[in-house]
Scaffold this active site. Structure first.
Site, PDB file in Angstrom:
ATOM      1  N   TRP A  24     -44.573 115.706 -59.109  1.00 20.08           N
ATOM      2  CA  TRP A  24     -43.543 116.315 -59.958  1.00 20.08           C
ATOM      3  C   TRP A  24     -43.513 115.671 -61.341  1.00 20.08           C
ATOM      4  O   TRP A  24     -43.425 116.356 -62.355  1.00 20.08           O
ATOM      5  CB  TRP A  24     -42.195 116.232 -59.266  1.00 20.08           C
ATOM      6  CG  TRP A  24     -41.050 116.956 -59.909  1.00 20.08           C
ATOM      7  CD1 TRP A  24     -39.751 116.519 -59.964  1.00 20.08           C
ATOM      8  CD2 TRP A  24     -41.036 118.246 -60.559  1.00 20.08           C
ATOM      9  NE1 TRP A  24     -38.952 117.445 -60.606  1.00 20.08           N
ATOM     10  CE2 TRP A  24     -39.717 118.510 -60.985  1.00 20.08           C
ATOM     11  CE3 TRP A  24     -42.039 119.194 -60.825  1.00 20.08           C
ATOM     12  CZ2 TRP A  24     -39.361 119.684 -61.663  1.00 20.08           C
ATOM     13  CZ3 TRP A  24     -41.683 120.359 -61.506  1.00 20.08           C
ATOM     14  CH2 TRP A  24     -40.365 120.596 -61.910  1.00 20.08           C
TER      15      TRP A  24
ATOM     16  N   LYS B  64     -34.470 113.504 -56.761  1.00 15.09           N
ATOM     17  CA  LYS B  64     -33.440 114.085 -55.906  1.00 15.09           C
ATOM     18  C   LYS B  64     -33.118 113.134 -54.771  1.00 15.09           C
ATOM     19  O   LYS B  64     -34.017 112.671 -54.079  1.00 15.09           O
ATOM     20  CB  LYS B  64     -33.910 115.430 -55.344  1.00 15.09           C
ATOM     21  CG  LYS B  64     -34.128 116.503 -56.402  1.00 15.09           C
ATOM     22  CD  LYS B  64     -34.660 117.786 -55.801  1.00 15.09           C
ATOM     23  CE  LYS B  64     -34.887 118.855 -56.870  1.00 15.09           C
ATOM     24  NZ  LYS B  64     -35.453 120.096 -56.294  1.00 15.09           N
TER      25      LYS B  64
ATOM     26  N   GLY C 267     -33.684 122.296 -59.040  1.00 21.24           N
ATOM     27  CA  GLY C 267     -33.942 123.709 -58.785  1.00 21.24           C
ATOM     28  C   GLY C 267     -35.220 123.913 -57.993  1.00 21.24           C
ATOM     29  O   GLY C 267     -35.947 122.962 -57.694  1.00 21.24           O
TER      30      GLY C 267
ATOM     31  N   SER D  44     -38.734 124.273 -57.402  1.00 22.26           N
ATOM     32  CA  SER D  44     -39.890 124.023 -58.272  1.00 22.26           C
ATOM     33  C   SER D  44     -40.936 123.161 -57.576  1.00 22.26           C
ATOM     34  O   SER D  44     -40.867 121.935 -57.645  1.00 22.26           O
ATOM     35  CB  SER D  44     -39.430 123.331 -59.562  1.00 22.26           C
ATOM     36  OG  SER D  44     -38.568 122.232 -59.253  1.00 22.26           O
TER      37      SER D  44
ATOM     38  N   LYS E 275     -30.156 119.268 -49.355  1.00 20.57           N
ATOM     39  CA  LYS E 275     -30.984 120.410 -48.922  1.00 20.57           C
ATOM     40  C   LYS E 275     -32.239 119.961 -48.192  1.00 20.57           C
ATOM     41  O   LYS E 275     -32.805 120.704 -47.390  1.00 20.57           O
ATOM     42  CB  LYS E 275     -31.326 121.305 -50.121  1.00 20.57           C
ATOM     43  CG  LYS E 275     -32.022 120.609 -51.283  1.00 20.57           C
ATOM     44  CD  LYS E 275     -33.521 120.668 -51.209  1.00 20.57           C
ATOM     45  CE  LYS E 275     -34.163 119.920 -52.367  1.00 20.57           C
ATOM     46  NZ  LYS E 275     -35.615 119.887 -52.290  1.00 20.57           N
TER      47      LYS E 275
ATOM     48  N   ASP F 131     -32.808 126.418 -54.598  1.00 14.83           N
ATOM     49  CA  ASP F 131     -33.600 125.297 -54.099  1.00 14.83           C
ATOM     50  C   ASP F 131     -33.653 125.293 -52.568  1.00 14.83           C
ATOM     51  O   ASP F 131     -34.685 124.987 -51.966  1.00 14.83           O
ATOM     52  CB  ASP F 131     -33.006 123.983 -54.606  1.00 14.83           C
ATOM     53  CG  ASP F 131     -34.053 122.887 -54.760  1.00 14.83           C
ATOM     54  OD1 ASP F 131     -35.233 123.149 -54.467  1.00 14.83           O
ATOM     55  OD2 ASP F 131     -33.684 121.776 -55.172  1.00 14.83           O
TER      56      ASP F 131
ATOM     57  N   SER G 221     -43.267 123.011 -48.408  1.00 12.78           N
ATOM     58  CA  SER G 221     -42.178 122.045 -48.476  1.00 12.78           C
ATOM     59  C   SER G 221     -42.449 120.915 -47.496  1.00 12.78           C
ATOM     60  O   SER G 221     -42.589 121.142 -46.291  1.00 12.78           O
ATOM     61  CB  SER G 221     -40.846 122.717 -48.130  1.00 12.78           C
ATOM     62  OG  SER G 221     -39.866 121.756 -47.783  1.00 12.78           O
ATOM     63  N   ARG G 222     -42.506 119.691 -47.982  1.00 13.32           N
ATOM     64  CA  ARG G 222     -42.794 118.548 -47.112  1.00 13.32           C
ATOM     65  C   ARG G 222     -41.737 118.391 -46.022  1.00 13.32           C
ATOM     66  O   ARG G 222     -42.059 118.063 -44.877  1.00 13.32           O
ATOM     67  CB  ARG G 222     -42.880 117.264 -47.940  1.00 13.32           C
ATOM     68  CG  ARG G 222     -44.113 117.189 -48.829  1.00 13.32           C
ATOM     69  CD  ARG G 222     -44.086 115.962 -49.722  1.00 13.32           C
ATOM     70  NE  ARG G 222     -42.933 115.986 -50.616  1.00 13.32           N
ATOM     71  CZ  ARG G 222     -42.607 114.991 -51.436  1.00 13.32           C
ATOM     72  NH1 ARG G 222     -43.334 113.896 -51.449  1.00 13.32           N
ATOM     73  NH2 ARG G 222     -41.568 115.081 -52.226  1.00 13.32           N
ATOM     74  N   ASN G 223     -40.480 118.597 -46.377  1.00 10.69           N
ATOM     75  CA  ASN G 223     -39.403 118.425 -45.400  1.00 10.69           C
ATOM     76  C   ASN G 223     -39.428 119.521 -44.332  1.00 10.69           C
ATOM     77  O   ASN G 223     -39.229 119.252 -43.147  1.00 10.69           O
ATOM     78  CB  ASN G 223     -38.048 118.395 -46.116  1.00 10.69           C
ATOM     79  CG  ASN G 223     -37.885 117.142 -46.959  1.00 10.69           C
ATOM     80  OD1 ASN G 223     -37.690 116.064 -46.437  1.00 10.69           O
ATOM     81  ND2 ASN G 223     -37.992 117.295 -48.271  1.00 10.69           N
TER      82      ASN G 223
END
Length: 268
Positions: free
Chosen positions: A13, A110, A138, A140, A193, A246, A256-258
């Site tokens: 990022w 985050k 957001g 991204s 989130k 998001d 998404s890693r999570n």
């Protein structure tokens, strides 16, 4: 060394943000990397082979390992949330109070500071004025931003002029920035989130189907909103890019890693 913009953190990022700024501003953007091999490959090959492979970076991205003597008007913080305090404090201690008052801080990380049990903006308030702090959040994914895919994010600050300046640095035809003044709610959603994304991934890994995932996400949004309001966030942030926007991305994509982590847990 004076430079208008410094990006702290050369993960995926941070690298994507530095590249976006370099292309938009058409001038040197300093990108601080913890790993020397990361800064070396960026400077030698214009590629962050460790965190953002196969993406050719702008020649205006200059990677560094040492912050000594660096003076910047804007600092984008993109290091893991648990290291924000120590890294920024080391930098802040190396410059005068007058210099700190002139710096605008944009938090792109985050999460909460678990040791201090604080939002990242509250962690940095003793070092920088809250009027000089903004939050970028957001939906991204870094690799899509770096590839120039259409993206829209939120910048939040108590200072409208700062938000407008940050938007001016980042915005282009494919990267849109919307202004929000709910600095608390934007951070709350950006942190929690990720927990919801793990839960959503678990439902898929267990084979419970889309109904269960939709229920988990919906009830999760309700809970996050309650937490945000309890901290002093605003209800309308729920419907913003940093809220549902998001959450939608993080809870529905294997990129998404999570979500992927939760999916693997569900699979055992």
């Amino acid at each position: 060394m004076r430079n208008d913009i410094l990006v702290l953190g050369a993960g995926a990022w941070g690298t994507a943000i530095a590249n976006l700024l370099a292309e938009n501003c058409n001038k040197k953007i300093l990108l601080w990397a913890f790993e020397k091999k990361v800064s070396d490959t960026i400077n030698d090959k214009q590629i962050n082979t460790l965190f953002l492979p196969k993406i050719k970076l702008s020649k205006n991205v200059l990677a560094i390992n040492n912050l000594k003597g660096i003076r910047s008007a804007y600092i984008f913080i993109v290091v893991p949330s648990q290291f924000v305090y120590s890294i920024v404090k080391n930098y802040a201690d190396s410059i005068s109070k007058d210099s700190r008052e002139k710096i605008s801080i944009i938090i792109c990380s985050k999460g909460f500071d678990l040791k201090r049990r604080l939002l990242l903006s509250d962690v940095l308030k003793p070092m920088f004025s809250l009027k000089k702090i903004a939050i970028l959040s957001g939906p991204s994914f870094a690799n899509l931003v770096a590839k120039g895919k259409p993206t829209a994010v939120t910048v939040a600050s108590k200072n409208l002029k700062l938000s407008e300046k940050v938007r001016g640095l980042l915005i282009n035809k494919k990267f849109r920035v919307y202004i929000n003044n709910d600095i608390i709610g934007v951070q709350i959603y950006g942190a929690i989130k990720n927990i919801l994304a793990i839960a959503a991934g678990i439902t898929e890994g267990l084979g419970y189907g889309e109904n269960a995932r939709a229920a988990i996400i919906c009830r999760g949004i309700n809970e996050i909103e309650k937490v945000s309001l309890a901290f002093g966030g605003k209800k309308q942030t729920t419907l913003s890019l940093s809220g549902i926007g998001d959450i939608f991305l993080t809870c529905s994509s294997v990129s998404s890693r999570n979500y992927a982590f939760g999916f693997l847990i569900g699979k055992g």
